[in-house]
Design a protein around this motif. Sequence first.
Motif, PDB file in Angstrom:
ATOM      1  N   TYR A   1      60.499 -27.580 -24.796  1.00 12.98           N
ATOM      2  CA  TYR A   1      59.232 -27.810 -24.108  1.00 12.98           C
ATOM      3  C   TYR A   1      58.782 -26.426 -23.638  1.00 12.98           C
ATOM      4  CZ  TYR A   1      60.354 -32.686 -24.736  1.00 12.98           C
ATOM      5  OH  TYR A   1      60.654 -33.821 -25.140  1.00 12.98           O
ATOM      6  N   PRO A   2      59.348 -25.559 -22.912  1.00 12.38           N
ATOM      7  CA  PRO A   2      58.964 -24.241 -22.496  1.00 12.38           C
ATOM      8  C   PRO A   2      58.545 -23.655 -23.610  1.00 12.38           C
ATOM      9  CG  PRO A   2      60.381 -24.969 -20.873  1.00 12.38           C
ATOM     10  CD  PRO A   2      60.600 -25.924 -22.118  1.00 12.38           C
ATOM     11  N   ALA A   3      59.288 -23.447 -24.867  1.00 12.22           N
ATOM     12  CA  ALA A   3      59.090 -22.521 -26.065  1.00 12.22           C
ATOM     13  C   ALA A   3      57.825 -22.903 -26.533  1.00 12.22           C
ATOM     14  CB  ALA A   3      60.134 -22.677 -26.889  1.00 12.22           C
TER      15      ALA A   3
ATOM     16  N   MET B   1      53.052 -38.289 -12.121  1.00 12.44           N
ATOM     17  CA  MET B   1      52.085 -37.253 -12.803  1.00 12.44           C
ATOM     18  C   MET B   1      52.901 -36.496 -14.108  1.00 12.44           C
ATOM     19  SD  MET B   1      49.722 -34.224 -11.435  1.00 12.44           S
ATOM     20  CE  MET B   1      48.843 -35.055 -10.432  1.00 12.44           C
ATOM     21  N   SER B   2      52.311 -36.259 -15.139  1.00 13.60           N
ATOM     22  CA  SER B   2      53.100 -35.733 -16.323  1.00 13.60           C
ATOM     23  C   SER B   2      53.440 -34.436 -16.015  1.00 13.60           C
ATOM     24  CB  SER B   2      52.095 -35.820 -17.618  1.00 13.60           C
ATOM     25  OG  SER B   2      50.953 -35.292 -17.267  1.00 13.60           O
ATOM     26  N   LEU B   3      54.149 -33.772 -16.901  1.00 12.32           N
ATOM     27  CA  LEU B   3      54.634 -32.310 -16.674  1.00 12.32           C
ATOM     28  C   LEU B   3      53.570 -31.469 -16.866  1.00 12.32           C
ATOM     29  CD1 LEU B   3      56.939 -30.484 -16.402  1.00 12.32           C
ATOM     30  CD2 LEU B   3      57.674 -30.655 -18.652  1.00 12.32           C
ATOM     31  N   ILE B   4      52.998 -31.576 -18.210  1.00 14.72           N
ATOM     32  CA  ILE B   4      51.880 -30.714 -18.659  1.00 14.72           C
ATOM     33  C   ILE B   4      50.912 -30.553 -17.377  1.00 14.72           C
ATOM     34  CG2 ILE B   4      50.185 -30.055 -20.038  1.00 14.72           C
ATOM     35  CD1 ILE B   4      52.959 -29.915 -21.250  1.00 14.72           C
ATOM     36  N   LEU B   5      50.397 -31.806 -16.834  1.00 14.94           N
ATOM     37  CA  LEU B   5      49.549 -31.778 -15.789  1.00 14.94           C
ATOM     38  C   LEU B   5      50.082 -31.028 -14.570  1.00 14.94           C
ATOM     39  CD1 LEU B   5      47.923 -35.135 -15.876  1.00 14.94           C
ATOM     40  CD2 LEU B   5      46.966 -32.944 -16.647  1.00 14.94           C
TER      41      LEU B   5
ATOM     42  N   LEU C   1      62.173 -34.515 -32.439  1.00 20.40           N
ATOM     43  CA  LEU C   1      61.228 -34.007 -33.296  1.00 20.40           C
ATOM     44  C   LEU C   1      60.267 -32.793 -32.920  1.00 20.40           C
ATOM     45  CD1 LEU C   1      59.512 -37.465 -33.895  1.00 20.40           C
ATOM     46  CD2 LEU C   1      60.813 -36.236 -35.507  1.00 20.40           C
ATOM     47  N   CYS C   2      60.208 -32.695 -31.669  1.00 16.47           N
ATOM     48  CA  CYS C   2      59.368 -31.371 -31.205  1.00 16.47           C
ATOM     49  C   CYS C   2      60.349 -30.205 -31.460  1.00 16.47           C
ATOM     50  CB  CYS C   2      59.380 -31.394 -29.708  1.00 16.47           C
ATOM     51  SG  CYS C   2      57.955 -32.537 -29.026  1.00 16.47           S
ATOM     52  N   ALA C   3      61.680 -30.296 -31.359  1.00 17.48           N
ATOM     53  CA  ALA C   3      62.490 -29.122 -31.814  1.00 17.48           C
ATOM     54  C   ALA C   3      62.140 -29.071 -33.125  1.00 17.48           C
ATOM     55  CB  ALA C   3      63.952 -29.468 -31.521  1.00 17.48           C
ATOM     56  N   LEU C   4      61.946 -29.967 -34.066  1.00 19.95           N
ATOM     57  CA  LEU C   4      61.791 -29.734 -35.556  1.00 19.95           C
ATOM     58  C   LEU C   4      60.546 -29.048 -36.013  1.00 19.95           C
ATOM     59  CD1 LEU C   4      62.831 -30.195 -38.566  1.00 19.95           C
ATOM     60  CD2 LEU C   4      61.650 -32.519 -38.354  1.00 19.95           C
ATOM     61  N   MET C   5      59.635 -29.367 -35.239  1.00 21.46           N
ATOM     62  CA  MET C   5      58.199 -28.723 -35.387  1.00 21.46           C
ATOM     63  C   MET C   5      58.203 -27.212 -34.842  1.00 21.46           C
ATOM     64  SD  MET C   5      56.422 -31.338 -36.673  1.00 21.46           S
ATOM     65  CE  MET C   5      57.971 -31.755 -37.409  1.00 21.46           C
ATOM     66  N   LEU C   6      58.966 -27.183 -33.815  1.00 21.61           N
ATOM     67  CA  LEU C   6      58.915 -25.778 -33.369  1.00 21.61           C
ATOM     68  C   LEU C   6      59.769 -24.938 -34.149  1.00 21.61           C
ATOM     69  CD1 LEU C   6      58.830 -23.750 -30.883  1.00 21.61           C
ATOM     70  CD2 LEU C   6      60.831 -24.646 -29.866  1.00 21.61           C
TER      71      LEU C   6
ATOM     72  N   MET D   1      63.196 -20.402 -33.050  1.00 16.88           N
ATOM     73  CA  MET D   1      64.129 -21.010 -34.040  1.00 16.88           C
ATOM     74  C   MET D   1      65.568 -21.290 -33.477  1.00 16.88           C
ATOM     75  SD  MET D   1      63.365 -19.096 -37.673  1.00 16.88           S
ATOM     76  CE  MET D   1      64.070 -19.949 -38.387  1.00 16.88           C
ATOM     77  N   LEU D   2      65.892 -20.338 -32.579  1.00 18.71           N
ATOM     78  CA  LEU D   2      67.051 -20.492 -31.650  1.00 18.71           C
ATOM     79  C   LEU D   2      67.197 -21.444 -30.890  1.00 18.71           C
ATOM     80  CD1 LEU D   2      69.936 -19.449 -31.321  1.00 18.71           C
ATOM     81  CD2 LEU D   2      68.981 -17.653 -29.728  1.00 18.71           C
ATOM     82  N   LEU D   3      66.086 -21.632 -30.080  1.00 16.72           N
ATOM     83  CA  LEU D   3      65.954 -22.483 -28.875  1.00 16.72           C
ATOM     84  C   LEU D   3      65.749 -23.920 -29.450  1.00 16.72           C
ATOM     85  CD1 LEU D   3      63.317 -20.653 -26.517  1.00 16.72           C
ATOM     86  CD2 LEU D   3      65.741 -20.949 -26.231  1.00 16.72           C
ATOM     87  N   ALA D   4      65.106 -24.100 -30.702  1.00 19.08           N
ATOM     88  CA  ALA D   4      64.783 -25.498 -31.221  1.00 19.08           C
ATOM     89  C   ALA D   4      66.420 -26.093 -31.693  1.00 19.08           C
ATOM     90  CB  ALA D   4      63.948 -25.427 -32.564  1.00 19.08           C
TER      91      ALA D   4
END
Length: 817
Positions: free
Chosen positions: A422-424, A1-5, A356-361, A399-402
């Motif tokens: 991901y938690p950020a 099962m996925s992490l979000i679920l 990519l998620c870090a860049l968007m974050l 920004m720091l976590l990204a």
Amino acid sequence: MSLILRRCLGVLAALVLLAGVAFAQSEDLDYGAWDEVATRAEQVLGDNDATDSALEGLRQSVVDWRERFLSGQGINAPRIDTLQAQIDALGPVPAEGETEPEDIATRRENLNAQLAELQAPGLRAQEAYTRADGIIRQIDTMIRTRQTDALLTLGPTPLNPQLWPAALEEVLSAGSSLFDEIRSDLASEVKLAEARESLPLILLLLALAGLLVIRGPRVMRGFGERLRASTRRGTGVWRFFVSLGGILVPLAGVMLLVAAVQTSDLPGTQGSELLQMLPAWTFLLLYIRWLAEQSFNRDPEVATVPLADRQRTEAWLYASVLAVLFVLRDVGETLGELYNFTTATMAVLDFPVLLLCALMLFRLGHILTLLREPQAEGEETSPPSLRQQVARLLGRAAMLLALAGPVMAAIGYNAVGDAMVYPAIQTLALLALVLVLQRFVNDVYTLVSGKRAEDSDSLVPVLAGFALMLLALPGLALIWGARTADLLEIWTRFREGFVLGDTRISPTSFLTMVAVFGVGFLATRLLQGGLRSSVLPRTRLDLGGQNAVVSGLGYVGIFIAAVIAITAAGIDLSSLAIVAGALSVGIGFGLQNIVSNFVSGIILLIERPISQGDWIEVGGNMGIVKDISVRSTRIETFDRTDVIVPNSDFVSGTVTNYTRGNVVGRVFATVGVAYGTDTRKVEQILRRIAREHDMVLMNPEPSVVLARFGPDGLEFEIRAIIRDVGEKLNVLSDFNHMIAQRFTEEGIEIPFAQRDIWLRNPETLYDRARATPPAPATQEPEPAAAAATAPQGSGRDPSAGISETHFVGPEDGGDGR
């Protein structure tokens, strides 16, 4: 099962378990079964070889037992209280060397034996509770240690090119396996025949699915545009529900699509497992896009995050990309669980998505640091608000976590990198949801009250936002790695309460106390309202007495409600004696002024030297009494300002009450006439003026007296009693107007001040004036040797008051003075 679920289900499970724990009831305690469970748990902890899931199951079993033991500590509590009261009634235990009657001693011994027997189950439950609590702490420590070790474990770096071929081979193998299974099913005549039999149902489901997926969002957007253009009250509420339809309608279409494919029974086992996840991925995608639309909408009234147009579009784009990336990450995790990918393969697959998620974050965090509150045109720039400061802080942290997350993942700490990025993102999403829900609450408030939440002074929107933040705290804890068991443990500690004296104060008892006090307070207010509106107006009490009765009843009712509430909560008031004694000392020193005003307020309500509506003067302040409270009294002065006077000033100081008992008062009107005027005629005129005024009482009759022989004329006084002393100024004004009119008609002169000016040595001034040449116009003349000027205030030219001038010099026989 996925992490979000798993996160979502974890939140729901926490809520369900919290509700179950809250309503847990005491049961019969089987200490034999408990000893078996405790011994097995202690053995598992000693071996340290059980899995995390096994430890969680064992912990839940121990938690159930601990709840029973907590309830069991109150066994026989009513009977124990009764026996303790009986023992106390026998008097204190004799001191050493003293004796008491044999029958009392025997009775005391029997009661003590019964008390010990009744206390034994509670004490045993308390001992078992302590043991269970210790086991739970050990399990939590072991699980946290394992989680920390797993988080800090150095794994394979995804930047190692040697791992890429193996990862690609595993992914291709998984795809080949899935494709072969689907091809095998399509080649099966049996399954094809079953699919043909269900073809009408399949086509119907596919048609409905296509209609909902393709046409549904367009219809919902049309509804939203019409509501956005509407100006009717409550459009925000309906617009919110329509926006939810943009999620539910396409999701229903996807679920129908999955049902249609599963009805055909062609996808196979692996395909069915992936199809079961398709609604979850669709919901995740639609939910994040809906959240972005609500947060960064083009309409400023809809957007919950105030941004400039360019930044709003940019933020919406980044959020939409994040939605796709989160779906891809869940797909990768599902494939990894389904086909047992290695750790290296999972690291290689997850790193591009993480990057990519870090860049968007990072970009979203940068936009948050630029957040500005909307300001009216021409308005000066105000200092950053709390909302701006929090947004900037969150933006810098994001920004720091990204930046740190991908670096840690590239080194090999993949779990650390995931735990940063991901938690950020999930935290920002949760806070955005809180803002959206808060706006929805404000819209509901506007629909119900007809007032905008921003323009009203109501606390309802503020309290609703505070409640939403409190409800978001468990979600934040789960996002950042907390376990459901941790939340349950916090709830358990909260339910246990704290010990005050010999009494345990729990949330249940606290809520009971609040509820009982609320009922008592409401009953007091209702009784006050009934007395004020129905009973007291029918009595002979004046308004001040009625207010005193209502206020006194309020104080007594609140005090009784507080005592009953404390007793209902099970709090022993005797245990608070020491605290009350210490508090009394503090009151005596630090709160003596407040206590003095409070006692003075009670005295004012009992003695009633002043009442509401009285015209009084106290401490140099004159006005009308508007309100008498327990600490102070509010006076409205005649210039319409409120003066708050402490009640102690009324008891210890001097108070002038002009309307105590009645509003009858006396006025004095003074007038002067020239010397030589017929005094009896003046007296008759003035008496007639006083008698003709409708506010003047004839009993006692007004009087006119020749008061004194003044320096400028004869002074008369009108002394009259009027019906309402509050009209004193108006009556005096009427008297003066009538006096001026009558005296003019009768030719009676009203004198003004007259003064004689005496000049010392006038010949010297005369000779100096002849010898001195005229001064320029800009030069000021020299002052006279001595002069007396006429008094001001008569409204005339001072020279008009000079009757004559005497020059007194030596030639006139004067002495020069």
